[in-house]
Scaffold this motif. Structure first.
Motif, mmCIF file in Angstrom:
data_model
loop_
_atom_site.group_PDB
_atom_site.id
_atom_site.type_symbol
_atom_site.label_atom_id
_atom_site.label_comp_id
_atom_site.label_asym_id
_atom_site.label_seq_id
_atom_site.Cartn_x
_atom_site.Cartn_y
_atom_site.Cartn_z
ATOM 1 N N ASP A 95 0.687 -1.039 -0.125
ATOM 2 C CA ASP A 95 -0.076 0.017 0.112
ATOM 3 C C ASP A 95 0.884 1.226 -0.004
ATOM 4 O O ASP A 95 0.620 2.142 -0.965
ATOM 5 C CB ASP A 95 -0.753 0.061 1.369
ATOM 6 N N GLU A 96 1.863 1.187 0.738
ATOM 7 C CA GLU A 96 2.640 2.363 1.150
ATOM 8 C C GLU A 96 3.623 2.743 -0.318
ATOM 9 O O GLU A 96 3.463 3.996 -0.829
ATOM 10 C CB GLU A 96 3.934 2.152 2.129
ATOM 11 N N ILE A 97 3.942 1.790 -1.093
ATOM 12 C CA ILE A 97 4.513 1.921 -2.251
ATOM 13 C C ILE A 97 3.841 2.522 -3.297
ATOM 14 O O ILE A 97 4.111 3.624 -4.242
ATOM 15 C CB ILE A 97 5.372 0.543 -2.857
ATOM 16 N N HIS A 98 2.476 1.852 -3.539
ATOM 17 C CA HIS A 98 1.619 2.419 -4.543
ATOM 18 C C HIS A 98 0.879 3.817 -4.018
ATOM 19 O O HIS A 98 0.713 4.740 -4.959
ATOM 20 C CB HIS A 98 0.368 1.434 -4.641
ATOM 21 N N THR A 99 0.844 4.195 -2.889
ATOM 22 C CA THR A 99 0.530 5.596 -2.504
ATOM 23 C C THR A 99 1.613 6.215 -2.567
ATOM 24 O O THR A 99 1.227 7.583 -3.408
ATOM 25 C CB THR A 99 0.518 5.548 -0.802
ATOM 26 N N LEU A 100 2.944 6.093 -2.663
ATOM 27 C CA LEU A 100 3.940 7.164 -3.171
ATOM 28 C C LEU A 100 4.176 7.302 -4.518
ATOM 29 O O LEU A 100 4.438 8.366 -5.186
ATOM 30 C CB LEU A 100 5.095 6.368 -2.657
ATOM 31 N N ILE A 101 3.799 5.956 -5.376
ATOM 32 C CA ILE A 101 3.776 6.208 -6.742
ATOM 33 C C ILE A 101 2.640 7.376 -6.915
ATOM 34 O O ILE A 101 2.969 8.168 -8.045
ATOM 35 C CB ILE A 101 3.433 4.959 -7.444
ATOM 36 N N MET A 102 1.389 7.170 -6.360
ATOM 37 C CA MET A 102 0.155 7.854 -6.908
ATOM 38 C C MET A 102 0.695 9.408 -6.256
ATOM 39 O O MET A 102 0.303 10.454 -6.990
ATOM 40 C CB MET A 102 -1.164 7.616 -6.205
ATOM 41 N N GLY A 160 4.484 15.789 -8.190
ATOM 42 C CA GLY A 160 5.536 15.759 -8.891
ATOM 43 C C GLY A 160 6.750 15.570 -8.265
ATOM 44 O O GLY A 160 7.926 15.948 -8.610
ATOM 45 N N ILE A 161 6.561 15.185 -6.779
ATOM 46 C CA ILE A 161 7.712 15.078 -5.643
ATOM 47 C C ILE A 161 7.975 13.835 -5.218
ATOM 48 O O ILE A 161 6.876 13.071 -4.872
ATOM 49 C CB ILE A 161 7.482 16.025 -4.538
ATOM 50 N N PRO A 162 8.924 13.212 -5.812
ATOM 51 C CA PRO A 162 9.318 11.746 -5.108
ATOM 52 C C PRO A 162 9.393 11.763 -3.796
ATOM 53 O O PRO A 162 10.142 12.531 -3.239
ATOM 54 C CB PRO A 162 10.415 11.392 -6.017
ATOM 55 N N ALA A 163 8.900 10.891 -2.904
ATOM 56 C CA ALA A 163 8.974 10.596 -1.488
ATOM 57 C C ALA A 163 9.395 9.510 -1.034
ATOM 58 O O ALA A 163 9.226 8.938 0.192
ATOM 59 C CB ALA A 163 7.685 11.100 -0.961
ATOM 60 N N PHE A 164 9.929 8.757 -2.129
ATOM 61 C CA PHE A 164 10.540 7.280 -1.617
ATOM 62 C C PHE A 164 11.782 7.472 -0.753
ATOM 63 O O PHE A 164 12.761 8.206 -0.923
ATOM 64 C CB PHE A 164 10.857 6.433 -2.742
ATOM 65 N N GLY A 165 11.750 6.596 0.173
ATOM 66 C CA GLY A 165 12.931 6.526 1.004
ATOM 67 C C GLY A 165 13.073 7.526 2.192
ATOM 68 O O GLY A 165 14.176 8.038 2.507
ATOM 69 N N GLY A 166 12.043 8.340 2.371
ATOM 70 C CA GLY A 166 11.945 9.501 3.204
ATOM 71 C C GLY A 166 12.445 10.887 2.544
ATOM 72 O O GLY A 166 12.531 11.979 3.140
#
Length: 393
Positions: free
Chosen positions: A372-379, A385-391
Motif C-alpha cells: 500500500d505504501e509503495i503504491h501510495t507514493l507512486i500516486m 510531482g515530488i518523489p517521496a521514496f525512502g523518506g
C-alpha cells in the motif's frame, strides 16, 4: 436472490458476448475443480499441481501474450479470468499471475527468439512452470538494493545470492533471476536459470497464515553457472522487472474483486438463511447496511478494473494508473471480506465459509507486487510531482 444482488449496475452490459463467454468458462472451472476442494487444500497447505495442465488447456497461462503458443487474449479477458480464479482462491490466481504475468512476460518481452521458442510453448500449455526471482531477504520494496550478483566467467555467468517470497520456485522448471552484474556499472540484468542447475536451491516457506494453497519459497544461488544464452538480451536495469510487475499488478486489481464478490455472496446467502429473534438476519437494518456497503464497493472496484483494462487494450494505460487499481481494490477487498465474516458470526472463522480465508489471502496480496505504501507514493509522486521514496522530501 435477485439480479441486482449480483450485478447491481448491470456491469455485464459493458462486456462483449465473447468476454462473458470466457468468464463463464473460467467460472465453471472454478465451481467444478476448485470450490469443492479449496478448504482442504488450504488447511493442508497444498497446491494442486494437477490443475496446471488444465489451466493451460483453458488458455489461462500467458493468456495476454501473443505467439509461441500463447493465447493472445485481451487485457479485459485476462482480468475477467483473474477475477473468477480469485473468487475460488488467491493462491490459484497467483499461480496464473506468476506463470504468465511475471515469468512468461519476462521471456516474451525481453527474451531472444531462441529463449522464447524454448520456454513459452511449454509454459503456455502448463507442461513447464516458471518463477520470477526479484525480491530478496533485505530487498523487498527497494529492489535497487539487491545483493544477488552475476559475475562474468569465460563465456558464461556465475550467480550468487538469495531470493525470498518467490512463488512456485520449488516446482518450477525455469527461474527468471534478476542480479547485479560485475561489469563496472552494477547494472541489473535478467537470467533464465533452469532450476536443475547445480547450486540452485528452492525451499518452500512454511507457517503461512494466508496463501496456504500456494507455494512461496526462499531461493539460494550458490555459484550457479549459466551460459551466455541465459541472459535476457532485452532487459537492462529495473525497467525490465518493473514492467512485468505491472502486468501482475493489473491482474491483481481484478482478482481482488473476485475474492470480495465471493465473500459478499457467501454473507448474503447466510443472511437469507440464518434466523435469529424469529426472522432472517437479512431483515435487520445493520445487516442490510453491511451488504449494501459491500455492493457499493464491489461494483466500484469492478468499474475501476474494467476501465483500466479498456485503457490497457487501447495502449493508453500508464503505470501510475495501475497503482490506483491495485491500491484501491485490494484494500477495499480486505475490508469487504472482513465485514462479510461478521455477518457469519462465529461460524465465519471456520473453513466451511470463504470470507476469512479470502481476507487472510488478501493480506499477502496487499503486500506483494507493491505494498500500500509503495503504491501510495507512486500516486503521490504523480499528484505532486515530488518523489517521496525512502523518506526523501
Amino acid at each position: 436472490m435477485t439480479g441486482l444482488a449480483h450485478d447491481y449496475l448491470d456491469l455485464d452490459s459493458l462486456l462483449s458476448p465473447e468476454e462473458r463467454a470466457l468468464r463463464e468458462r473460467v467460472r465453471g472451472f472454478v465451481d467444478e475443480r476448485i470450490r469443492p476442494h479449496i478448504a482442504a487444500w488450504y488447511e493442508a497447505a497444498h497446491f494442486p499441481r494437477e490443475l496446471v495442465p488444465e489451466l493451460g488447456a483453458l488458455g489461462l497461462l500467458g493468456m495476454h501474450l501473443h505467439g509461441h503458443g500463447c493465447p493472445g487474449r485481451s487485457a479485459v479477458e485476462y482480468g475477467l479470468a483473474a477475477m473468477e480464479l480469485e473468487a475460488g482462491d488467491s493462491g490459484l490466481r497467483t499461480f496464473v499471475s506468476v506463470q504468465g504475468s511475471l515469468a512468461m512476460s519476462a521471456i516474451a518481452k525481453f527474451g531472444s527468439d531462441d529463449q522464447q521458442r524454448r520456454w513459452l510453448p511449454g509454459m503456455a500449455a502448463g507442461e513447464l512452470i516458471g518463477c520470477f526471482g526479484l525480491t530478496e531477504p533485505t530487498a523487498g520494496s527497494d529492489p535497487a538494493s539487491m545483493r544477488t550478483t552475476a559475475r562474468r566467467d569465460g563465456d558464461g555467468w556465475v550467480l550468487d545470492g538469495a531470493k525470498r517470497w518467490i512463488g512456485l520456485a520449488s516446482i518450477a522448471d525455469v527461474a527468471v533471476v534478476w542480479a547485479r552484474t560485475d561489469d563496472g556499472t552494477g547494472t541489473i540484468r535478467g537470467f533464465l536459470v533452469p532450476t536443475a542447475t547445480d547450486g540452485f536451491t528452492a525451499t518452500p516457506i512454511t507457517g503461512k497464515l494466508g496463501m496456504r494453497a500456494s507455494i512461496q519459497c526462499d531461493i539460494a544461488l550458490d555459484g550457479v553457472r549459466v551460459g551466455d544464452d541465459a541472459l535476457l538480451p532485452g532487459a537492462t536495469g529495473l525497467t525490465g522487472p518493473f514492467s512485468c510487475l505491472n502486468e501482475a499488478r493489473y491482474g491483481i486489481m481484478w482478482g481482488a474483486m473476485g475474492a470480495a464478490r465471493d465473500a459478499y455472496e457467501a454473507a448474503l446467502r447466510y443472511a437469507l438463511e440464518r434466523r435469529q429473534f424469529g426472522v432472517q438476519i437479512a431483515a435487520f437494518q445493520l445487516t442490510q447496511q453491511k451488504l449494501v456497503d459491500m455492493v457499493l464497493e464491489i461494483q466500484k472496484g469492478v468499474l475501476v478494473a474494467l476501465h483500466t483494462g479498456r485503457l490497457k487494450d487501447a495502449g493508453r494505460l500508464r503505470p501510475q494508473q495501475i497503482s490506483f487499481g491495485k491500491l484501491n481494490n485490494v484494500r477495499t477487498a480486505i475490508a469487504i471480506c472482513r465485514e462479510a465474516r461478521t455477518v457469519l458470526g462465529g461460524n465465519g472463522i471456520t473453513l466451511e465459509h470463504a470470507p476469512l480465508r479470502h481476507a487472510n489471502n488478501l493480506e499477502a496480496v496487499r503486500t506483494y507486487e507493491g505494498t500500500d505504501e509503495i503504491h501510495t507514493l507512486i500516486m503521490g509522486r504523480s499528484v505532486t510531482g515530488i518523489p517521496a521514496f525512502g523518506g526523501a522530501a
